[in-house]
Design an enzyme around this catalytic site. Sequence first.
Site, short mmCIF file in Angstrom:
data_model
loop_
_atom_site.label_atom_id
_atom_site.label_comp_id
_atom_site.label_asym_id
_atom_site.label_seq_id
_atom_site.Cartn_x
_atom_site.Cartn_y
_atom_site.Cartn_z
N ASP A 64 -2.79 -3.02 3.16
CA ASP A 64 -3.12 -3.14 4.58
C ASP A 64 -4.23 -4.16 4.81
O ASP A 64 -5.16 -4.27 4.01
CB ASP A 64 -3.53 -1.79 5.15
CG ASP A 64 -2.36 -0.82 5.20
OD1 ASP A 64 -1.22 -1.26 5.00
OD2 ASP A 64 -2.60 0.38 5.44
N TYR A 85 3.43 3.07 11.90
CA TYR A 85 2.40 3.64 11.02
C TYR A 85 1.35 4.39 11.85
O TYR A 85 0.76 3.83 12.77
CB TYR A 85 1.75 2.52 10.22
CG TYR A 85 0.73 2.99 9.23
CD1 TYR A 85 1.12 3.72 8.10
CD2 TYR A 85 -0.62 2.70 9.40
CE1 TYR A 85 0.18 4.14 7.17
CE2 TYR A 85 -1.56 3.12 8.47
CZ TYR A 85 -1.15 3.84 7.37
OH TYR A 85 -2.09 4.26 6.46
N GLU A 94 0.82 -1.22 0.00
CA GLU A 94 0.00 0.00 0.00
C GLU A 94 0.85 1.26 0.00
O GLU A 94 0.42 2.30 -0.51
CB GLU A 94 -0.94 0.00 1.21
CG GLU A 94 -1.96 1.13 1.20
CD GLU A 94 -3.05 0.93 2.23
OE1 GLU A 94 -3.42 1.92 2.87
OE2 GLU A 94 -3.54 -0.21 2.40
#
Length: 743
Positions: free
Chosen positions: A107, A323, A9
């Site tokens: 993801d 993240y 991603e």
Amino acid sequence: MAKTLVIAEKPSVGRDLGRVLPGAFTKSEGYLEGPEHVVTWAVGHLVQLAEPDEYDDRFKKWRMADLPIVPERFKLVVRDERSKKQMNVIKRQLARDDVDEVVNACDAGREGELIFAYLYEKSGSKKPVQRLWLNSMTQAAIKEAFEHLRDGRDQATLEAAARSRSEADWIVGMNATRAATIRLRSAFDGAVSLGRVQTPTLAILARREQEIRDFVPEPYWVVDAAFDPVAEPSGREYEGRYHAGANPRVKTAEEAEAIVAAVRDNPGGVITKLEKSERRERPPFLYDLTSLQRDASSRYGFTLRRTLAAAQRLYEEHTALTYPRTNSRYLPSDMIPEIKPIARLVGESSEYAAASQYVLGLDVLPLGRVVNDSRVTDHHAIIPTRAERHPVDKMSDDDKKVYDLVVRRFLAVFHPEAVIENTRVETTVADHVFRTRGKRILVPGWRGVYGERESGPESDRPDDDEGREQQLPRLEQGERSAVQEVGSEAKETKPPRRYTDGSLVTLMETAGKLVDDEEAREAMKESGIGTPATRAAIIERLIQVGYLERDGRALVVTEKGMNVIRLLGEHALTSPGLTGEWESRLAKIETGTDSREAFMGDIVKFTESTVGELDTKLKGVRIERANLGPCPVCGRDIIENRKGYSCWSRDDPGCGFVIWKSKAGKSLPVSIARELIKTGRTEKPVTGFKGRSGRSFRARLALQQAEDGKWRVEFDEPWAKEGAKPPEQEETTGSPQEPAAAA
């Protein structure tokens, strides 16, 4: 030799995967290549649903007769030029003869599935797909996930839910926006933007704004006294506030003065009650994006977007945080071996050394509030990374502040409970009771990570009607205490506070319910408005379309925003419950207990009903224009119109006096125009102007007459008078800061 194409991603995830896959990888523009694998990546949503005019040219004009627009099959388009460049890279890799298999490494969640589904469909590829399902980015987790790849067809229900959410938002938002805009063209300048997420958010803010406007302040008084116990040792002064039962407010000045006169210089006060209680505070959860944004807003006045930008830089550029766009406050069990090495790394900085040593010294880590595999979906909580080093010296001030919040929270969660002693004292003087609150930290526990080891004389809680919390001397129940000073203070009731980014994001997380308790918020977050990744954009969108303005930290609803919510009334689009209903249906689609066809059918019915209701309700609506009183030049009434405030109309040209609404990216409201007409200038700086970079600044305004006789609104600041352009100033706090100072 046949190769497998892995599509991640984000570039950072692609690089992490390349470090684990076998063989040496060479770097090319937009992808990595090894002996067995090619790794490339999306950059978020490369592909999106097409606009209506992509289906038929007639939709370029907004007409009620064309609504609702519901495509039989949705078209996809590449988002922008940057996206086209990376999309072309992906298409070339998919078309390679030596690539015979594709791995979806986006993801592990609904949006990740949607990103891959859209780009894969747009590419036209038919090669078989397998699914990499990752909850953490440790090397062990990545290796295990590649050893247990899932068949891409097994994610059909997840993809169905993802497409349903995307298409439903398109159908409802686009049709409602067109219907409202068509019917309100004469009332508003620009589109009347509506949507499942932005409209209930605006409704929450508008309701609070109306409460503030309707509020009528009422006067009251409080009486405070300073006491000094008569017995030795001396110097044990403390303060108390008069209470009638549980009520500290006195209704009249006469009553307050009577209390002051009755207790002044009275040596006969007695401590009639002294109660102590202990309160234990558990350490907070780790951060998800919402809680990080809330704390950064509270501590530093950061907007949601500013916090997200700093966290994103810390993730991508500095590789210091994991993240950030996560909805989870937990870690998966495979992260347990990483905890102490991360604590050791951050402990190399002196400010975290003591807290780090405590964590490293634990034989058994307290993991109950930290590790929960069932609460981790596509991403775990935000924590420091296990990198070689964290380049704090290269971080901006914003980045350092956000990094500090995350590091301290990570260390604090492994510390014991804090133990707080609360003391309640009542001192009775001439039958009048004065209450005192005391607070002392007995065991710092996790609060020690933040430097909170003892309470000072000024508590971190603001003064309120109960009186401030104090660090109390040793006192005994029954001992006499003389009045040293006493006085009354006039106050008045205050309206509710406007929401800030931090307080609004809490409401969005809990679907419009104000929930202070952290455990309760955690339980409700699945039914929130928007997602952690989209809430900042929602607020900025409301500002962009003219529904909101920033005033320091406060979010202020404009007249346009207020009128939109008034006109919608109780329509379901204004209710946070609509999102909850959708999420419940989408969750059932994911599990196969509801169907995409049934859900989308209901969405079309809802849209048809909404368009019909807006058509009927808004047809012929006229928004009453403000009358600002006589023109300073000709004396005719100045009336608000779509683009300004003027004394002229179609039937009467007037004298030509006008105050245009648009000024440096801001629409000047009626209140500002009225003040300019009355006094010629604004007393306080006006917020919400945009500089060249798009950042906000504030400035005073003045109404000035040019040599040609025309009146203009100019910035009334030293930098403007010197001929300089507006400064590149971003508003971050509630305190007025002159743009000139920043310049």
